[in-house]
Design a protein around this motif. Structure first.
Motif, PDB file in Angstrom:
ATOM      1  N   CYS A  37       0.794  -1.227   0.000  1.00  0.00           N
ATOM      2  CA  CYS A  37       0.000   0.000   0.000  1.00  0.00           C
ATOM      3  C   CYS A  37       0.828   1.280   0.000  1.00  0.00           C
ATOM      4  CB  CYS A  37      -0.963   0.007   1.170  1.00  0.00           C
ATOM      5  SG  CYS A  37      -0.180   0.108   2.786  1.00  0.00           S
ATOM      6  N   CYS A  66      -7.727  -3.397   7.356  1.00  0.00           N
ATOM      7  CA  CYS A  66      -6.806  -4.395   6.798  1.00  0.00           C
ATOM      8  C   CYS A  66      -7.408  -5.807   6.796  1.00  0.00           C
ATOM      9  CB  CYS A  66      -5.502  -4.421   7.583  1.00  0.00           C
ATOM     10  SG  CYS A  66      -4.500  -2.922   7.476  1.00  0.00           S
ATOM     11  N   CYS A 109      -8.868  -6.983   3.526  1.00  0.00           N
ATOM     12  CA  CYS A 109      -8.106  -6.556   2.350  1.00  0.00           C
ATOM     13  C   CYS A 109      -7.521  -7.745   1.601  1.00  0.00           C
ATOM     14  CB  CYS A 109      -6.988  -5.602   2.754  1.00  0.00           C
ATOM     15  SG  CYS A 109      -6.000  -5.003   1.354  1.00  0.00           S
ATOM     16  N   ASN A 114      -3.699  -8.542   2.281  1.00  0.00           N
ATOM     17  CA  ASN A 114      -3.132  -8.763   3.615  1.00  0.00           C
ATOM     18  C   ASN A 114      -2.324 -10.051   3.738  1.00  0.00           C
ATOM     19  OD1 ASN A 114      -4.977 -10.856   4.155  1.00  0.00           O
ATOM     20  ND2 ASN A 114      -6.380  -9.530   5.301  1.00  0.00           N
ATOM     21  N   TRP A 174       0.674  -5.426   5.587  1.00  0.00           N
ATOM     22  CA  TRP A 174      -0.100  -4.982   6.740  1.00  0.00           C
ATOM     23  C   TRP A 174       0.039  -3.465   6.935  1.00  0.00           C
ATOM     24  CZ3 TRP A 174       2.935  -8.483  10.694  1.00  0.00           C
ATOM     25  CH2 TRP A 174       4.246  -8.031  10.812  1.00  0.00           C
ATOM     26  N   GLY A 175       0.358  -2.788   5.834  1.00  0.00           N
ATOM     27  CA  GLY A 175       0.554  -1.345   5.919  1.00  0.00           C
ATOM     28  C   GLY A 175       1.912  -1.016   6.490  1.00  0.00           C
ATOM     29  N   GLU A 208      -3.665   1.728  12.188  1.00  0.00           N
ATOM     30  CA  GLU A 208      -3.892   1.785  10.745  1.00  0.00           C
ATOM     31  C   GLU A 208      -2.867   2.697  10.071  1.00  0.00           C
ATOM     32  OE1 GLU A 208      -7.254   3.887   7.939  1.00  0.00           O
ATOM     33  OE2 GLU A 208      -7.914   2.806   9.734  1.00  0.00           O
ATOM     34  N   CYS A 218      -2.345   4.332   3.410  1.00  0.00           N
ATOM     35  CA  CYS A 218      -2.805   3.225   2.579  1.00  0.00           C
ATOM     36  C   CYS A 218      -3.838   3.722   1.580  1.00  0.00           C
ATOM     37  CB  CYS A 218      -3.394   2.112   3.442  1.00  0.00           C
ATOM     38  SG  CYS A 218      -4.056   0.749   2.444  1.00  0.00           S
TER      39      CYS A 218
END
Length: 356
Positions: free
Chosen positions: A250, A315, A318, A321, A325-326, A341, A345
């Motif tokens: 992301c 997430c 998503c 994932n 996980w960002g 979060e 993203c």
């Protein structure tokens, strides 16, 4: 291992399957060592440096102790960071010592020292089973001048020459990376040109490192990109570098296996989850690295996020994932919590500017 993961983005370590195995076992795969702060590139947004500490180095004895700890922890790789690690006088000896411990060396350099063919030759030698990352944000002289100190044309040419040296000396371009610290100065067509140039001309992928509000970057918050600029750059990266994969990272261009398998020792000896997060959990001068990792494993390796139910709400459903996980550094600086979060993203964030 899932074949979709095999062809996905964000794998830098040559041995993908081993990296995933370490992640699943909750083990440290790689230690980042911030060996020094000196760098010839002069990035005006550097998260590690300040104008007053450019000559600072992590003492040699500390580095030897880290490498010895790595052996006891069964770590597989060392990421050599700076500054520019190739500007230490003893860089080659330290990396040879790591090789003797059966550790794979990865070098994150500005790329400028590689214009010296002797330095390039030694770098290829010590990274036989690892990768080399150079750092060129843009090929445009005016944009480069805005982001860095010094002579832009000379520095750009030096980095390109260094890349050529490394490739001519036998480094596989699949085990090289060009790192771009993504910001709105290079957003749009410029970042597209740089990504495509490195892949088409050299076969080298790009790592998009998002600009964090740390270090010198705090003086240039007007350079922080918005969500649409991040999304556009990531789409270009995916289309150019990973055309065979339906998965995407992301924002920060490393997957969860990389981020969830590293710890960093900073220039001051602090142990952090990654080099961008400047908050430590213990210091190697107070306790051996392996003791610190064991004591703070949850925080350093983001252990809670390995369970889907513990991921940030957006997430959990998503489609990416399985690999992403960002960015934990983005969450840390924007939300005050490395497990929160990632507001950068583009998959799920509101389409808004993050400059404020």
């Amino acid at each position: 291992m899932n074949t979709e993961i095999d062809k996905s983005s964000g794998f830098f370590h040559p041995d993908h399957s081993e990296e995933v195995e370490y992640f699943e076992a909750g083990m440290v795969y790689c230690i980042q060592i911030e060996s020094n702060l000196r760098c010839e590139q002069g990035c005006r947004y550097c998260y590690a440096a300040s104008d007053y500490e450019v000559m600072k180095e992590l003492p040699r004895d500390d580095i030897i102790n880290i490498l010895d700890s790595a052996l006891r922890m069964e770590v597989r790789a060392i990421d050599w960071l700076g500054g520019d690690p190739l500007l230490r006088k003893d860089w080659y000896e330290l990396m040879k010592y790591a090789l003797e411990k059966n550790l794979n060396n990865n070098i994150w350099t500005s790329g400028i020292p590689l214009q010296d063919r002797g330095v390039a030759q030694k770098s290829v030698e010590v990274t036989e089973n690892g990768f080399i990352s150079v750092h060129l944000d843009t090929l445009d002289v005016d944009r480069y001048r805005k982001l860095h100190t010094g002579d832009p044309a000379k520095k750009i040419d030096s980095i390109i020459k260094g890349v050529g040296n490394v490739l001519e000396l036998g480094k596989n371009p699949e085990n090289m990376i060009n790192c771009i610290t993504f910001n709105n100065v290079v957003a749009g067509d410029d970042v597209k040109k740089t990504i495509e140039h490195f892949y088409k001309e050299f076969g080298i992928r790009t790592c998009l490192t998002q600009m964090c509000k740390a270090g010198l970057a705090k003086e240039h918050l007007d350079w922080v990109p918005d969500i649409q600029e991040v999304k556009s750059a990531c789409k270009v990266r995916d289309n150019s570098n990973y055309p065979g994969s339906n998965l995407s990272i992301c924002s920060m261009d490393t997957n969860k296996f990389y981020c969830g398998g590293i710890v960093c020792v900073t220039i001051d000896g602090d142990v952090t989850p990654c080099s961008v997060i400047r908050e430590g959990f213990g210091n190697i001068r107070s306790a051996p690295l392996e003791e610190i990792v064991e004591r703070h494993k949850n925080e350093l390796l983001m252990m809670p996020l390995r369970e889907v139910e513990n991921l940030p709400e957006k997430c959990k459903p998503c489609e990416n994932n399985s690999i992403c996980w960002g960015c934990r550094a983005m969450a840390f600086y924007e939300k005050g919590d490395a497990l929160a979060e990632d507001p950068y993203c583009w998959m799920h964030a509101n389409n808004m500017s993050l400059k404020n």
